[in-house]
Design a protein around this motif. Sequence first.
Motif, PDB file in Angstrom:
ATOM      1  N   SER A  12       0.833  -1.212   0.000  1.00  7.70           N
ATOM      2  CA  SER A  12       0.000   0.000   0.000  1.00  7.70           C
ATOM      3  C   SER A  12       0.864   1.257   0.000  1.00  7.70           C
ATOM      4  CB  SER A  12      -0.943   0.017   1.215  1.00  7.70           C
ATOM      5  OG  SER A  12      -1.647  -1.185   1.343  1.00  7.70           O
ATOM      6  N   SER A  13       1.914   1.276  -0.817  1.00 13.81           N
ATOM      7  CA  SER A  13       2.880   2.375  -0.781  1.00 13.81           C
ATOM      8  C   SER A  13       2.256   3.720  -1.123  1.00 13.81           C
ATOM      9  CB  SER A  13       4.053   2.077  -1.717  1.00 13.81           C
ATOM     10  OG  SER A  13       3.596   1.859  -3.036  1.00 13.81           O
ATOM     11  N   ARG A  14       1.340   3.764  -2.096  1.00 14.06           N
ATOM     12  CA  ARG A  14       0.729   5.050  -2.468  1.00 14.06           C
ATOM     13  C   ARG A  14      -0.246   5.546  -1.418  1.00 14.06           C
ATOM     14  NH1 ARG A  14      -1.680   4.015  -8.198  1.00 14.06           N
ATOM     15  NH2 ARG A  14      -1.709   1.889  -7.447  1.00 14.06           N
ATOM     16  N   LEU A  15      -0.771   4.626  -0.614  1.00 12.64           N
ATOM     17  CA  LEU A  15      -1.732   4.996   0.416  1.00 12.64           C
ATOM     18  C   LEU A  15      -1.039   5.475   1.686  1.00 12.64           C
ATOM     19  CD1 LEU A  15      -4.843   4.973   0.960  1.00 12.64           C
ATOM     20  CD2 LEU A  15      -4.481   2.753   2.025  1.00 12.64           C
ATOM     21  N   GLY A  16       0.129   4.891   1.977  1.00 14.16           N
ATOM     22  CA  GLY A  16       0.867   5.286   3.173  1.00 14.16           C
ATOM     23  C   GLY A  16       0.463   4.547   4.433  1.00 14.16           C
ATOM     24  N   GLN A  17      -0.470   3.607   4.323  1.00 19.02           N
ATOM     25  CA  GLN A  17      -0.887   2.755   5.444  1.00 19.02           C
ATOM     26  C   GLN A  17      -1.491   1.487   4.850  1.00 19.02           C
ATOM     27  OE1 GLN A  17      -4.524   4.018   7.585  1.00 19.02           O
ATOM     28  NE2 GLN A  17      -4.658   5.716   6.119  1.00 19.02           N
ATOM     29  N   PRO A  18      -1.592   0.411   5.634  1.00 24.25           N
ATOM     30  CA  PRO A  18      -2.127  -0.834   5.080  1.00 24.25           C
ATOM     31  C   PRO A  18      -3.593  -0.681   4.652  1.00 24.25           C
ATOM     32  CG  PRO A  18      -1.001  -1.246   7.170  1.00 24.25           C
ATOM     33  CD  PRO A  18      -1.138   0.245   7.017  1.00 24.25           C
ATOM     34  N   LYS A  19      -3.849  -0.794   3.357  1.00 22.86           N
ATOM     35  CA  LYS A  19      -5.223  -0.642   2.872  1.00 22.86           C
ATOM     36  C   LYS A  19      -6.134  -1.727   3.437  1.00 22.86           C
ATOM     37  CE  LYS A  19      -4.124  -1.068  -1.581  1.00 22.86           C
ATOM     38  NZ  LYS A  19      -4.265  -1.161  -3.052  1.00 22.86           N
ATOM     39  N   GLN A  20      -5.538  -2.872   3.772  1.00 20.02           N
ATOM     40  CA  GLN A  20      -6.326  -3.974   4.315  1.00 20.02           C
ATOM     41  C   GLN A  20      -7.085  -3.556   5.577  1.00 20.02           C
ATOM     42  OE1 GLN A  20      -3.076  -3.875   3.597  1.00 20.02           O
ATOM     43  NE2 GLN A  20      -2.347  -5.785   2.684  1.00 20.02           N
ATOM     44  N   ASN A  21      -6.529  -2.584   6.321  1.00 18.50           N
ATOM     45  CA  ASN A  21      -7.114  -2.158   7.597  1.00 18.50           C
ATOM     46  C   ASN A  21      -8.032  -0.942   7.492  1.00 18.50           C
ATOM     47  OD1 ASN A  21      -5.813  -4.207   8.955  1.00 18.50           O
ATOM     48  ND2 ASN A  21      -4.073  -2.949   9.566  1.00 18.50           N
ATOM     49  N   LEU A  22      -8.191  -0.369   6.314  1.00 21.57           N
ATOM     50  CA  LEU A  22      -9.086   0.783   6.175  1.00 21.57           C
ATOM     51  C   LEU A  22     -10.515   0.375   6.501  1.00 21.57           C
ATOM     52  CD1 LEU A  22      -7.832   2.424   2.850  1.00 21.57           C
ATOM     53  CD2 LEU A  22      -7.358   3.157   5.203  1.00 21.57           C
ATOM     54  N   ILE A  23     -11.238   1.262   7.165  1.00 26.36           N
ATOM     55  CA  ILE A  23     -12.608   0.963   7.586  1.00 26.36           C
ATOM     56  C   ILE A  23     -13.604   1.508   6.569  1.00 26.36           C
ATOM     57  CG2 ILE A  23     -14.343   1.285   9.396  1.00 26.36           C
ATOM     58  CD1 ILE A  23     -11.967  -0.428  10.305  1.00 26.36           C
ATOM     59  N   PHE A  24     -14.547   0.656   6.188  1.00 29.09           N
ATOM     60  CA  PHE A  24     -15.666   1.046   5.325  1.00 29.09           C
ATOM     61  C   PHE A  24     -16.891   0.280   5.808  1.00 29.09           C
ATOM     62  CE2 PHE A  24     -18.006   0.626   1.130  1.00 29.09           C
ATOM     63  CZ  PHE A  24     -18.412   1.955   1.096  1.00 29.09           C
ATOM     64  N   LYS A  25     -17.947   1.012   6.086  1.00 26.23           N
ATOM     65  CA  LYS A  25     -19.183   0.397   6.593  1.00 26.23           C
ATOM     66  C   LYS A  25     -18.934  -0.415   7.865  1.00 26.23           C
ATOM     67  CE  LYS A  25     -21.450   0.228   2.187  1.00 26.23           C
ATOM     68  NZ  LYS A  25     -22.127  -0.555   1.178  1.00 26.23           N
ATOM     69  N   GLY A  26     -18.052   0.110   8.713  1.00 23.57           N
ATOM     70  CA  GLY A  26     -17.827  -0.499  10.017  1.00 23.57           C
ATOM     71  C   GLY A  26     -16.896  -1.701  10.027  1.00 23.57           C
ATOM     72  N   LYS A  27     -16.316  -2.058   8.875  1.00 24.54           N
ATOM     73  CA  LYS A  27     -15.410  -3.201   8.816  1.00 24.54           C
ATOM     74  C   LYS A  27     -14.178  -2.823   8.014  1.00 24.54           C
ATOM     75  CE  LYS A  27     -18.850  -6.810   9.240  1.00 24.54           C
ATOM     76  NZ  LYS A  27     -19.332  -8.093   8.746  1.00 24.54           N
ATOM     77  N   THR A  28     -13.098  -3.592   8.214  1.00 26.84           N
ATOM     78  CA  THR A  28     -11.911  -3.344   7.399  1.00 26.84           C
ATOM     79  C   THR A  28     -12.182  -3.827   5.977  1.00 26.84           C
ATOM     80  OG1 THR A  28     -10.887  -5.496   7.829  1.00 26.84           O
ATOM     81  CG2 THR A  28     -10.381  -3.708   9.393  1.00 26.84           C
ATOM     82  N   LEU A  29     -11.433  -3.277   5.022  1.00 26.36           N
ATOM     83  CA  LEU A  29     -11.588  -3.727   3.639  1.00 26.36           C
ATOM     84  C   LEU A  29     -11.319  -5.222   3.526  1.00 26.36           C
ATOM     85  CD1 LEU A  29      -9.968  -0.904   1.450  1.00 26.36           C
ATOM     86  CD2 LEU A  29     -12.370  -1.239   2.042  1.00 26.36           C
ATOM     87  N   LEU A  30     -10.325  -5.704   4.268  1.00 25.61           N
ATOM     88  CA  LEU A  30     -10.022  -7.128   4.208  1.00 25.61           C
ATOM     89  C   LEU A  30     -11.182  -7.952   4.764  1.00 25.61           C
ATOM     90  CD1 LEU A  30      -8.178  -9.425   3.461  1.00 25.61           C
ATOM     91  CD2 LEU A  30      -6.971  -9.100   5.638  1.00 25.61           C
ATOM     92  N   GLN A  31     -11.778  -7.507   5.870  1.00 25.80           N
ATOM     93  CA  GLN A  31     -12.896  -8.262   6.457  1.00 25.80           C
ATOM     94  C   GLN A  31     -14.100  -8.249   5.517  1.00 25.80           C
ATOM     95  OE1 GLN A  31     -12.698 -10.131   9.489  1.00 25.80           O
ATOM     96  NE2 GLN A  31     -14.418 -11.033   8.382  1.00 25.80           N
ATOM     97  N   LEU A  32     -14.335  -7.138   4.829  1.00 27.08           N
ATOM     98  CA  LEU A  32     -15.431  -7.096   3.853  1.00 27.08           C
ATOM     99  C   LEU A  32     -15.207  -8.132   2.748  1.00 27.08           C
ATOM    100  CD1 LEU A  32     -15.974  -3.238   3.435  1.00 27.08           C
ATOM    101  CD2 LEU A  32     -17.588  -4.869   4.431  1.00 27.08           C
TER     102      LEU A  32
END
Length: 192
Positions: A12-32
């Motif tokens: 996730s170099s362009r994001l600057g943080q692990p995209k897997q952990n970003l929250i959307f609709k109350g869950k991480t992208l990875l959990q979704l």
Amino acid sequence: MTALIILAAGESSRLGQPKQNLIFKGKTLLQLAVDAGLKSDCATVIVVLGANSKQINPIPETATLCNKNWKEGMASSIKMAMLEIDKDATFDKVIIMLCDQPFVNAALLNSLIKKQAETQKAIVACAYNGTTGVPVLFDSKLFGELLLLKGKEGAKKILKNHAAEIAEVVFEKGGIDIDTPEDYENLLTLSD
């Protein structure tokens, strides 16, 4: 049976943080992504972590692999997961998806499986933004080619080599993926 591979090894170099952990609709992208897989007709969900694996919580009900060679590119993650799938001969299809397409759901994954059963095509890919791409289903006759991918190559190479063998499923929000802070900000303004 169909196995699902969720690729989540990038840094996730362009994001600057692990995209897997970003929250959307109350869950991480990875959990979704995992939830979509677990609710689908896929028999197993394999998650391939890599760069940020220590910062990502364990994902219950999945086979979670850690790709120490993630810097080599996406092909190394695909290969690692395919070697895991190859241990069980009952798998005759695999769906490859990314962890940063937040609008993938179980219905979409099931539509790939259904389309393959109807058409008997070797590949069923999602169609969006004038192209075909992930999530994409591959029949077992292409498993060997997935194992031969190298470096930064993703499965797109196989789609190009087998264009006549592709069936498509329309995925209107397929082009929405998260690579930059702006992508994430835009995502937060969207709803289903």
